[in-house]
Design a protein around this motif. Structure first.
Motif, PDB file in Angstrom:
ATOM      1  N   LYS A 195      36.754  35.250   9.063  1.00  0.00           N
ATOM      2  CA  LYS A 195      37.970  35.453   8.423  1.00  0.00           C
ATOM      3  C   LYS A 195      39.546  35.141   9.060  1.00  0.00           C
ATOM      4  O   LYS A 195      40.515  35.295   8.851  1.00  0.00           O
ATOM      5  N   GLY A 196      39.645  35.196  10.452  1.00  0.00           N
ATOM      6  CA  GLY A 196      40.210  35.160  11.575  1.00  0.00           C
ATOM      7  C   GLY A 196      40.664  36.506  11.632  1.00  0.00           C
ATOM      8  O   GLY A 196      42.180  35.736  12.449  1.00  0.00           O
ATOM      9  N   LEU A 197      40.574  37.545  11.644  1.00  0.00           N
ATOM     10  CA  LEU A 197      40.917  38.613  11.284  1.00  0.00           C
ATOM     11  C   LEU A 197      40.921  38.717  13.284  1.00  0.00           C
ATOM     12  O   LEU A 197      42.019  39.488  13.257  1.00  0.00           O
ATOM     13  N   ILE A 198      39.776  38.834  13.838  1.00  0.00           N
ATOM     14  CA  ILE A 198      39.789  40.069  14.689  1.00  0.00           C
ATOM     15  C   ILE A 198      38.654  37.896  15.829  1.00  0.00           C
ATOM     16  O   ILE A 198      38.624  38.029  15.362  1.00  0.00           O
ATOM     17  N   THR A 199      39.321  38.947  16.954  1.00  0.00           N
ATOM     18  CA  THR A 199      37.926  38.040  18.485  1.00  0.00           C
ATOM     19  C   THR A 199      37.734  39.129  19.084  1.00  0.00           C
ATOM     20  O   THR A 199      38.671  40.312  19.580  1.00  0.00           O
ATOM     21  N   VAL A 200      36.535  39.302  19.005  1.00  0.00           N
ATOM     22  CA  VAL A 200      35.791  40.186  20.251  1.00  0.00           C
ATOM     23  C   VAL A 200      34.987  39.214  21.247  1.00  0.00           C
ATOM     24  O   VAL A 200      34.863  38.299  20.902  1.00  0.00           O
ATOM     25  N   SER A 201      36.325  39.597  22.889  1.00  0.00           N
ATOM     26  CA  SER A 201      35.732  39.021  24.290  1.00  0.00           C
ATOM     27  C   SER A 201      35.201  39.747  25.025  1.00  0.00           C
ATOM     28  O   SER A 201      35.876  40.955  25.827  1.00  0.00           O
ATOM     29  N   GLY A 202      34.230  40.068  25.506  1.00  0.00           N
ATOM     30  CA  GLY A 202      33.614  41.510  26.146  1.00  0.00           C
ATOM     31  C   GLY A 202      33.742  42.581  25.085  1.00  0.00           C
ATOM     32  O   GLY A 202      33.289  42.533  24.327  1.00  0.00           O
ATOM     33  N   ARG A 203      35.098  43.237  26.462  1.00  0.00           N
ATOM     34  CA  ARG A 203      35.023  44.720  25.633  1.00  0.00           C
ATOM     35  C   ARG A 203      36.539  44.356  24.821  1.00  0.00           C
ATOM     36  O   ARG A 203      37.007  45.733  25.440  1.00  0.00           O
ATOM     37  N   GLU A 204      37.056  43.599  24.788  1.00  0.00           N
ATOM     38  CA  GLU A 204      38.399  43.166  24.254  1.00  0.00           C
ATOM     39  C   GLU A 204      38.122  42.530  23.495  1.00  0.00           C
ATOM     40  O   GLU A 204      37.789  42.169  22.696  1.00  0.00           O
ATOM     41  N   LEU A 205      39.280  43.698  22.211  1.00  0.00           N
ATOM     42  CA  LEU A 205      38.660  43.323  20.935  1.00  0.00           C
ATOM     43  C   LEU A 205      40.900  42.855  20.867  1.00  0.00           C
ATOM     44  O   LEU A 205      41.782  43.782  21.033  1.00  0.00           O
ATOM     45  N   ILE A 206      40.759  41.185  19.588  1.00  0.00           N
ATOM     46  CA  ILE A 206      42.203  40.806  19.894  1.00  0.00           C
ATOM     47  C   ILE A 206      42.201  41.102  17.774  1.00  0.00           C
ATOM     48  O   ILE A 206      41.839  40.808  17.657  1.00  0.00           O
ATOM     49  N   ILE A 207      43.313  41.538  17.398  1.00  0.00           N
ATOM     50  CA  ILE A 207      43.137  41.873  15.921  1.00  0.00           C
ATOM     51  C   ILE A 207      45.032  40.423  15.860  1.00  0.00           C
ATOM     52  O   ILE A 207      46.136  40.930  16.330  1.00  0.00           O
ATOM     53  N   HIS A 208      43.996  39.682  15.710  1.00  0.00           N
ATOM     54  CA  HIS A 208      45.087  38.409  14.917  1.00  0.00           C
ATOM     55  C   HIS A 208      46.317  38.321  14.008  1.00  0.00           C
ATOM     56  O   HIS A 208      47.253  37.834  13.866  1.00  0.00           O
ATOM     57  N   ASP A 209      46.097  39.261  13.180  1.00  0.00           N
ATOM     58  CA  ASP A 209      46.568  40.194  11.657  1.00  0.00           C
ATOM     59  C   ASP A 209      46.501  41.180  11.127  1.00  0.00           C
ATOM     60  O   ASP A 209      45.709  41.810  10.787  1.00  0.00           O
ATOM     61  N   VAL A 210      47.125  42.260  11.578  1.00  0.00           N
ATOM     62  CA  VAL A 210      46.786  43.578  12.335  1.00  0.00           C
ATOM     63  C   VAL A 210      47.296  43.382  10.382  1.00  0.00           C
ATOM     64  O   VAL A 210      46.823  44.571   9.881  1.00  0.00           O
ATOM     65  N   LYS A 211      48.306  43.588   9.699  1.00  0.00           N
ATOM     66  CA  LYS A 211      48.728  43.335   8.147  1.00  0.00           C
ATOM     67  C   LYS A 211      47.461  43.586   7.382  1.00  0.00           C
ATOM     68  O   LYS A 211      46.581  44.391   6.180  1.00  0.00           O
ATOM     69  N   ALA A 212      47.459  41.988   7.562  1.00  0.00           N
ATOM     70  CA  ALA A 212      46.296  41.624   6.573  1.00  0.00           C
ATOM     71  C   ALA A 212      44.482  42.115   7.260  1.00  0.00           C
ATOM     72  O   ALA A 212      43.956  43.060   6.165  1.00  0.00           O
TER      73      ALA A 212
END
Length: 243
Positions: A205-222
């Motif tokens: 859904k494009g909300l997160i990316t997990v790369s190794g132990r790094e979590l990226i939230i692409h749309d915090v409000k969503a």
């Protein structure tokens, strides 16, 4: 960030501290000890003698069933005490263990008593303990009333704010998540397969990316909207939006 700065930054969210308060925390918050992953700091049945402050890494509060199944009941992140009241107990009724390699400060019960005798620090400690109870209540709602997808989305949203408070978030949306899918499943009352499927769905859904132990939230409000996350229970409204 120095361990005391982590603790002071968190406590000052609850109550202002004087220069003397900060100096006292500085004097007590050492030395730093390295603890390996999957290591119990204190086990159920033991008499707790000390309190641990997490400087880096993730630890948890958990219980084991008679069959050896684990239920994680709380995450401890940098700047958190691992239950600063436990030294009052004659016997632990749960375990506290590391999920990743951690750096911790071990404080004696005498240190904690000394800190709580200072009014501002004592009030900040009690406020922090009330927030811990509020988090536990929210986790109970997660387990009892939210879907698997909502549970995980809610947890990731919560961790973003808790880590932002102590300066552990990058670009207002990315943080280190040093846990396994098994840990996540044992926290959310799910199977590993289900936890994996939820993470895949969040990625698709494009909300997160997990790369190794790094979590990226692409749309915090969503992400918050997907789980019905409302940060008010953390009582950190000033950190609910990016700094």
């Amino acid at each position: 960030m120095h361990p005391t700065n982590l603790l002071i930054r968190k406590l000052e969210c609850f109550h202002p501290l004087s220069g003397a308060d900060r100096a006292l925390l500085e004097s007590i918050s050492k030395p730093i000890i390295e603890v390996p992953a999957r290591h119990d700091l204190v086990q159920e049945g033991e008499t707790p003698e000390n309190v641990f402050l997490i400087v880096s890494g993730f630890a948890c509060r958990y219980k084991l069933t008679a069959e050896g199944r684990r239920q994680i009941m709380a995450f401890f992140v940098p700047g958190d005490f691992c239950d600063f009241q436990v030294f009052i107990l004659n016997q632990m009724d749960h375990n506290i263990g590391t999920l990743s390699r951690c750096h911790v400060v071990e404080m004696s019960r005498e240190d904690i008593v000394t800190l709580t005798e200072h009014p501002a620090i004592g009030r900040a400690f009690w406020w922090a303990s009330l927030v811990d109870a509020a988090v536990l209540r929210e986790w109970i709602v997660n387990l009892g009333q939210r879907s698997a997808y909502e549970r995980i989305a809610h947890l990731l949203s919560e961790l973003l704010i808790r880590l932002r408070v102590v300066g552990q978030v990058r670009d207002n949306s990315s943080y280190t998540l040093p846990i396994t899918q098994g840990d996540l499943a044992e926290t959310m009352g799910l199977t590993i397969v289900t936890a994996n499927r939820v993470l895949m769905k969040l990625r698709e859904k494009g909300l997160i990316t997990v790369s190794g132990r790094e979590l990226i939230i692409h749309d915090v409000k969503a992400l918050e909207s997907e789980s019905g996350f409302d940060p008010k229970y953390l009582h950190l409204q000033q950190y609910a939006s990016p700094l």
